[in-house]
Design an enzyme around this catalytic site. Structure first.
Site, PDB file in Angstrom:
ATOM      1  N   CYS B 107      54.898  17.049  12.208  1.00 54.24           N
ATOM      2  CA  CYS B 107      55.388  18.561  11.164  1.00 54.24           C
ATOM      3  C   CYS B 107      54.654  19.189   9.970  1.00 54.24           C
ATOM      4  O   CYS B 107      54.279  19.159   8.976  1.00 54.24           O
ATOM      5  CB  CYS B 107      56.602  18.254  10.662  1.00 54.24           C
ATOM      6  SG  CYS B 107      57.674  18.847   8.776  1.00 54.24           S
ATOM      7  N   CYS B 110      55.801  19.560   5.774  1.00 56.82           N
ATOM      8  CA  CYS B 110      55.422  18.955   5.121  1.00 56.82           C
ATOM      9  C   CYS B 110      55.896  17.218   6.173  1.00 56.82           C
ATOM     10  O   CYS B 110      54.296  16.894   6.798  1.00 56.82           O
ATOM     11  CB  CYS B 110      57.183  18.412   4.690  1.00 56.82           C
ATOM     12  SG  CYS B 110      58.333  17.847   5.214  1.00 56.82           S
ATOM     13  N   SER B 111      56.595  16.349   6.485  1.00 58.07           N
ATOM     14  CA  SER B 111      56.758  15.095   6.950  1.00 58.07           C
ATOM     15  C   SER B 111      57.751  15.154   7.600  1.00 58.07           C
ATOM     16  O   SER B 111      57.962  13.177   8.156  1.00 58.07           O
ATOM     17  CB  SER B 111      55.900  14.298   6.028  1.00 58.07           C
ATOM     18  OG  SER B 111      57.187  13.980   4.404  1.00 58.07           O
ATOM     19  N   CYS B 112      58.147  15.589   7.979  1.00 56.38           N
ATOM     20  CA  CYS B 112      59.321  15.377   8.889  1.00 56.38           C
ATOM     21  C   CYS B 112      59.247  14.213   9.872  1.00 56.38           C
ATOM     22  O   CYS B 112      58.076  13.928  10.761  1.00 56.38           O
ATOM     23  CB  CYS B 112      60.638  16.232   9.482  1.00 56.38           C
ATOM     24  SG  CYS B 112      60.993  17.711   8.158  1.00 56.38           S
TER      25      CYS B 112
END
Lengths: 117, 202
Positions: B107, B110-112
């Site tokens: 991602c 961000c950090s999905c």
């Protein structure tokens, strides 16, 4: 009484909250379409990363109708629209010296795309 | 707070720790959260939800062709059959590694990450170096993970920037024909389901 209490946590975790919307919105693009990402530079929330802006790809899959984060994040409504998996070659994104058999797939909203010229 | 934890007590709190404490205090004072609810969420992801869930999905797909077909065509429902659903797994996509194709998930914004099947993301997955490099030089990233793929292998990088969450179905390693579904689940690594690992032959 707080809004988030321990008794509702298991249910919240197990259910989640899908951004998928049960709205009848016509897709602007079809699978196989050649598309170009808009070269826009919003200062507000967006899911259109810079590295695909202005780049050309192919619509691979239609994921259905979702809420549009760019408006939703600012309290401006869902603006329901289709999200597609769009395929880009590394050569398109990063240049001709990249191998031919490398691809980047990213999920793009209708509002980010126009038909490729 | 019990004193059975290892951190030194003479160090000031880090900026992040202070910020988290300040946020928790404000949310509690405004009666938006009960701090016990936060503890329960943390405990759930520390002890109940993690990559062993995803490994069970993979092992079943390897063992049951009909399940694999459902997993690839009606992914969220197929994963939910095993009881794995909810936050950050509401809309799932599974991408299959084969002889010819290797998939990697990131991602960049961000950090999905697919929480119900993989738990919370590892630190490197959330860090800028991985996110920036894997979309541009995935073979270089694989090399850092000790993975080398033939030049003929097609690489597909999936940027889960929107609302879909991705799980890689690793290629079943050679020499595992006699293994039960339970045994197969044991050999599936978290990184193989992100795409930064290739499972070794047995």
């Amino acid at each position: 009484m707080p809004t988030l209490t321990p008794d509702i946590v298991p249910g919240l975790i197990a259910t989640g909250a899908s951004a998928r919307l049960d709205e009848d919105v016509a897709p602007k693009f079809s699978i196989g379409d050649a598309v170009e990402m808009k070269n826009i530079n919003p200062v507000t929330h967006t899911r259109l990363p810079r590295y695909v802006r202005g780049k050309k790809g192919i619509v691979e899959r239609d994921h259905g109708v979702f809420a549009f984060p760019d408006t939703g994040a600012h309290g401006l409504g869902h603006k329901a629209q289709h999200v597609y998996s769009v395929k880009f070659s590394f050569r398109e994104l990063w240049g001709e010296d990249h191998a031919e058999n490398m691809y980047l797939y990213i999920d793009m909203f209708d509002d980010y795309m126009r038909p490729a010229p | 707070m019990p004193h059975d934890h290892p951190h030194p007590h003479n160090k000031p709190l880090s900026d992040v720790e202070l910020r988290v404490k300040a946020l928790e205090s404000i949310l509690t004072e405004k009666e938006l959260i009960d701090p016990e609810a936060i503890d329960l969420i943390v405990e759930t992801y520390e002890t109940k939800i993690g990559p062993r869930n995803g490994a069970r999905v993979v092992a079943k797909a390897w063992s049951d062709p009909a399940y694999k077909e459902r997993l690839l065509s009606d992914t969220t429902a197929a994963i939910s059959e095993l009881g794995f659903s909810g936050v950050q797994g509401e809309d799932m996509v599974v991408v299959e590694n084969t002889e010819d194709v290797h998939n990697i998930v990131v991602c960049t914004l961000c950090s999905c990450y697919p929480w119900p099947t993989l738990g919370l993301p590892p630190v490197w997955y959330k860090a800028a170096p991985y996110r920036a490099k894997v979309v541009k030089d995935p073979r270089g990233v694989l090399d850092e993970f000790g993975v080398s793929l033939p030049e003929e292998t097609e690489i597909r990088v999936w940027d889960s920037n929107a609302e879909l969450r991705y799980l890689v179905l690793p290629k079943r390693p050679d020499g595992t024909d006699g293994m039960s579904e339970e045994q197969l689940a044991e050999i599936v690594t978290r990184d193989a389901m992100i795409g930064t690992d290739v499972l070794a032959a047995h």
